[in-house]
Design a protein around this motif. Sequence first.
Motif, mmCIF file in Angstrom:
data_model
loop_
_atom_site.group_PDB
_atom_site.id
_atom_site.type_symbol
_atom_site.label_atom_id
_atom_site.label_comp_id
_atom_site.label_asym_id
_atom_site.label_seq_id
_atom_site.Cartn_x
_atom_site.Cartn_y
_atom_site.Cartn_z
ATOM 1 N N THR A 1 0.853 -1.185 0.000
ATOM 2 C CA THR A 1 0.000 0.000 0.000
ATOM 3 C C THR A 1 0.892 1.239 0.000
ATOM 4 O O THR A 1 2.114 1.134 0.171
ATOM 5 N N LEU A 2 0.275 2.386 -0.154
ATOM 6 C CA LEU A 2 1.047 3.624 -0.178
ATOM 7 C C LEU A 2 1.835 3.807 1.119
ATOM 8 O O LEU A 2 2.913 4.398 1.137
ATOM 9 N N GLN A 3 1.284 3.267 2.218
ATOM 10 C CA GLN A 3 1.971 3.362 3.514
ATOM 11 C C GLN A 3 3.091 2.337 3.648
ATOM 12 O O GLN A 3 3.750 2.269 4.673
ATOM 13 N N GLY A 4 3.235 1.486 2.640
ATOM 14 C CA GLY A 4 4.311 0.494 2.708
ATOM 15 C C GLY A 4 3.912 -0.804 3.375
ATOM 16 O O GLY A 4 4.728 -1.699 3.579
ATOM 17 N N GLU A 5 2.602 -0.928 3.729
ATOM 18 C CA GLU A 5 2.121 -2.198 4.295
ATOM 19 C C GLU A 5 2.010 -3.214 3.166
ATOM 20 O O GLU A 5 1.619 -2.851 2.053
ATOM 21 N N PRO A 6 2.287 -4.483 3.472
ATOM 22 C CA PRO A 6 2.068 -5.490 2.424
ATOM 23 C C PRO A 6 0.596 -5.522 2.034
ATOM 24 O O PRO A 6 -0.275 -5.486 2.899
ATOM 25 N N ARG A 7 0.328 -5.533 0.758
ATOM 26 C CA ARG A 7 -1.053 -5.585 0.285
ATOM 27 C C ARG A 7 -1.560 -7.021 0.429
ATOM 28 O O ARG A 7 -0.845 -7.967 0.102
ATOM 29 N N LEU A 8 -2.785 -7.166 0.927
ATOM 30 C CA LEU A 8 -3.356 -8.501 1.126
ATOM 31 C C LEU A 8 -4.525 -8.723 0.177
ATOM 32 O O LEU A 8 -5.163 -7.784 -0.283
ATOM 33 N N MET A 9 -4.800 -9.988 -0.082
ATOM 34 C CA MET A 9 -5.968 -10.335 -0.876
ATOM 35 C C MET A 9 -7.193 -10.281 0.038
ATOM 36 O O MET A 9 -7.599 -11.279 0.625
#
Lengths: 327, 166, 447
Positions: free
Chosen positions: C301-309
Motif C-alpha cells: 500500500t502507499l503506507q508500505g504495508e504489504p497488500r493482502l488479498m
Amino acid sequence: MVKVTIDGIEVEVEENTTILNAARRIGGDVVPPAMCYYSKLKGSGGKCRTCLVKVSQGSAKDPRPMPKLVASCSTMVQDGMVILNSTSPEVVDARKSVVEFLLINHPLDCPVCDQAGECDLQNLTYAHGLSKSRYEEERRTFEKIDIGEHIQLHMTRCILCYRCVYTADQITDKRVHGVLNRGDASEIGTYIKNVIENDFSGNVIDVCPVGALTDKTFRFKQRVWFSKPMDAHRNCSKCSGKVALWMKGNDILRVTGRKNSFGEVEEFICNECRFEKKKTEDWTIEGPRHISNHSVISQNHYENTFKAKLASRQPKEIYGNKDSAEK
Amino acid sequence: MKESSNLSFSEQSLQKVKEILSRYPQGKEKSALLPLLHMAEAEFGGWLSPEVMDYVATILNIQPIEVYEVATFYSMFNLKPTGKYVLEVCRTGPCCLRGAENLLDKIEEKLGIKVGETSADGLFTLKTVECLASCGTAPMMQVGDKYYENLNEENIETVLQSFRNN
Amino acid sequence: MGKKLLFKHIDVPGIKDFTVYRSKNGYEAVEKALKTMSPDEVQEEVKKSGLRGRGGAGFPAGMKWSFLDRKSDKPRYLVCNADESEPGTFKDRYLIEHIPHLLVEGMILSSYALGANTSYIYVRGEMKTPIKILENAISEAYANGFLGKNILGTSYSLDLYVQPGGGAYICGEETALLESLEGKRGNPRMKPPFPAISGLYGSPTVVNNVETISAVVPIINDGGDAYAQIGIGKSTGTKLISACGNINKPGVYEIELGLPVEEFIFSDEYCGGIWKNKRLKAVVPGGSSVPILPAELILKTLQGEPRLMSYESLSDGGFASGSMLGSGGFIVFDEDACIVRNTWNFSRFYHHESCGQCSPCREGTGWMEKVLHRIENGHGNERDIDLLVEVAKKIEGNTICPLGDAAAWPVASAIRHFREEFEWHIREPKESMKRNYGIREKSILGA
C-alpha cells in the motif's frame, strides 16, 4: 401530502410524486429539462439523464444526502427532501456533459431539419450546452426511411428516448417498431421493412423530442416559427378532435396535438385529424394558441413576448426549455 | 399481418418447448424467448431468419418486433447465414496478453478471410467475441459447444485441419 | 496450504456425479437445514458467517437476504447469477464445470432460507457445456429427492431451472439479468425499487452470484462462526481467485482472504511468478472493471504495508492508490505489456457491451474507445489524455447502472498510474508502433 424544497422553494405534493413533477408544480427555472420522460407514457424516463438533480437531504426522517445525482423523473419525493437543480454547480456540470454526450452522434443539421425551432435538443443545447464540441471522431449515421405513408424516420438524429416505442405500446393495438441492436449501435426500427399503420401512429411524431420522426405532409413546407399556431377542434369519432393547427394565411400546413409548456401533448390525436384534415372548413378554429416562449416559435408571431422578455432576461434563459412562462 | 409460414419445430423439439414453457408462471411465457431462440437457431440452419423469429413470436403469442428487439440485442444470435463452423475467437484483454492478436492474424492468414467473413467454401465464418470466461487457458476460441483453449500459432493449424477433415 | 471449502473435493474423480458428490458429504447441509433448522436459522448462519457477495460488489449476503420483502403475498424468487462475463473472471464456470452439485446444494439451502419455491440459475448462453453439466446435476438431484415436491419428506418444495442467456455482459447486472430472464432486452432497471421488493415478475427476489450461493454449503455444514474464523477482518472465508495474464500458472485458486498479494503472485502454490522470467508491471486485481495498479502499489500500500488479498486491503488508499477485490479476476501484466493497448482493449469491451439505454454510457464508452484507439495507433494528440479523464469523469456516477463506472474506472486508473506511457505514445507515435513502453525503473519489480 409531503413537503419538499427545490432550489430553495418549498412545495407540497402528494406522496409518490416524482421530483420532476414536484418541480413542475413550482415551474420556472427549478424544472429540470426532460428529454425522455413523458408523463403520459408509463415507464418512460430515466434514460437521457438530463434531469439529474442533487438530493442534499434525503428526507426529514433520514436527512443524509443521496451519494449520486438522481434522475428526477424517476425518483420519488420524500417528506422533507431537499433538492438542488440549477442551484447546484454539480448538477449544472453533469447536465452540460449529458448535452455533450447527446450531441456527439447528433448530425447538428438544424438548418435542414423540420424540427428546428421546436426541438427539445436544440433548446437544451442553447440552455446548457457547450458552444464547441470536443468530439473529433466519426459520427454514426443511418439512412432515412419511411415508416408508413406519412412518417419519416431519420435515425441519425435520434437520441434514443424510447418515447415512440412506449407510445406504440400504449396507445396503439400492435407495435411494429422498437429498439434494435444495442449500445451506440441501437436504433429505432422495424427490422424487416414494415409500415406503422394504425389510427394513432402519428403521435410518435409529437412525442419525438428531436427531428427523428417527422410529418411527411409538412416536410420542408415552412419553418415552424413562420407559421401561426391556432387551437381548433372538430367532431372526431376516433379522438377528442382537439388539435393545434399550424397555419400560413388561411392554409393549414400541419396539424399536431396541443402541447403544454413541458412539450407534452394534452391529448393524443388520431391520424385522420393529423394527416387528412388540412382544410379550414374541416375545423372550428378557437383562436391563437398560446405557446410557451421556450422556443423560437414564438419569435415571429402575434404574441410577441419575445422582445419584452429579451429586455429583462439573458438570452440563454429565454431559449431555455426549463422556462415555462406559459399563461 | 404477414402470412404465417410453414415452419415448425420437430415433434421432439415441440415437447421440449412445452417443458420449457412450464418453467415459468402462467402469463410469463415470454421468459422462454431466449431458450427458444437458441433452439430455433440450432434447428433452422444456424441462424435466425425473420421467418424463424416470427414463428417463435407465434409460439409465445408476442409481437414479432419483441423478438427482433431481443435477437438483435444479444451477441450470440446469428442474423445472417454463417459457414458450417463459426470460429469465435476471444479478443478481450486477458487473451490478448497471451497472444490472441497473433493467433487471430494466423487464422485470418490460414483461412484467407477477415473477421466477419465466411470462407468461399462455406466451411468457416470467423468472428471475434468478448471474454468467454476462459482467461486461464488463453488464448481461446469457441466453436459450437466446444471451447478450444491454450491455442497458439502452431496448434491452431491442427484444430483448423480437424474441421476440414470432418 | 490454505483452507479449502468450495474446492475441498474438487479433485475427487467423478465429483460431477451425484453419487460421488454424495459420498463426500454432499447434500448433508440440505439434510441438516431442512430437518433441523428453520429458514430464519439458515439465514442467521449466513449473517454470522460474514459472507460477502462474490460477484464483485462485496455486499454482505446475509444482509441482502434480510431485505427480501417477506410480507408480500407474491411468490419469492432466488435467482443465481451465473452470467460470468467480467474479463479476467472464470471462477464460476470452473466451479460449475467441476463440482456442479455444490451450486445445486447451495441453491436448495438458499431458496429454503428465503422461502422461494421456484429458483433459476441464469447461465451465460455461451457456456453450453456448463449448462449441460448443471442441467444434468439438477436432474440427478430431482431423481434423488433433493429437488421437487416435499424434499426429504419435509413440507418444503423447490423447482430449480437453468436459464441460458444470449450473450450480453450487461446481464451480469442484477436487474438487467431479471429483464433478460423475463425474455426482454437486457436493459438495467431504474432503482428503486430494488429486486428485494420488486424483482422477477415484480415479486420479491434475491440475486446472488454462483460462488456466494456455493459458499452457503460449508457455512451450514460447519456453522457461520467457523466460516467467520477464516479470513481477515470483515473479509471472512475463502475466495476463488481466477488468475490470468502473464503468469506461469494461470488458473482458479481458492485462497483464504488475507493472503499477501506477493505470495499469491510469486508462490508456486498459486500463480508461480511472472512468465518467461519477466518482471511484474501491473495488476488488475478484481476483473477488468476495477482500477489497474502498478507493481509497487499492488504489492504494498502507499503506507508500505504489504497488500493482502482482501476487500479492505485491496481498496486501501481509495482509487488514488488502491483498487478493489471485485470478482476476483486477477489479471497480471508483465514488463512488456502495453498499458495503452490494454486500456483501449477494455474500453472496446465496455463500448461493445453498453446496453445503450442511458446517454452517458451509450455515447461515452464509444467516445473513449475511439480516442484510445487513435492514441494506440499513433494518432493521438496532447489534448486527448485530459479529454479521456474528463469523459470518464462525466460517465462515472451519472448512469442508470454500474456499467458506466466499470467503463470509466479502467481508463481513469490507467491514466492515473501510467500517464507517462500515454504521453509517450502521443509524443513518439512511430516508436510506439514499433515497441512497447516497458516499465518504470522506480517500480518495485517483485521478488
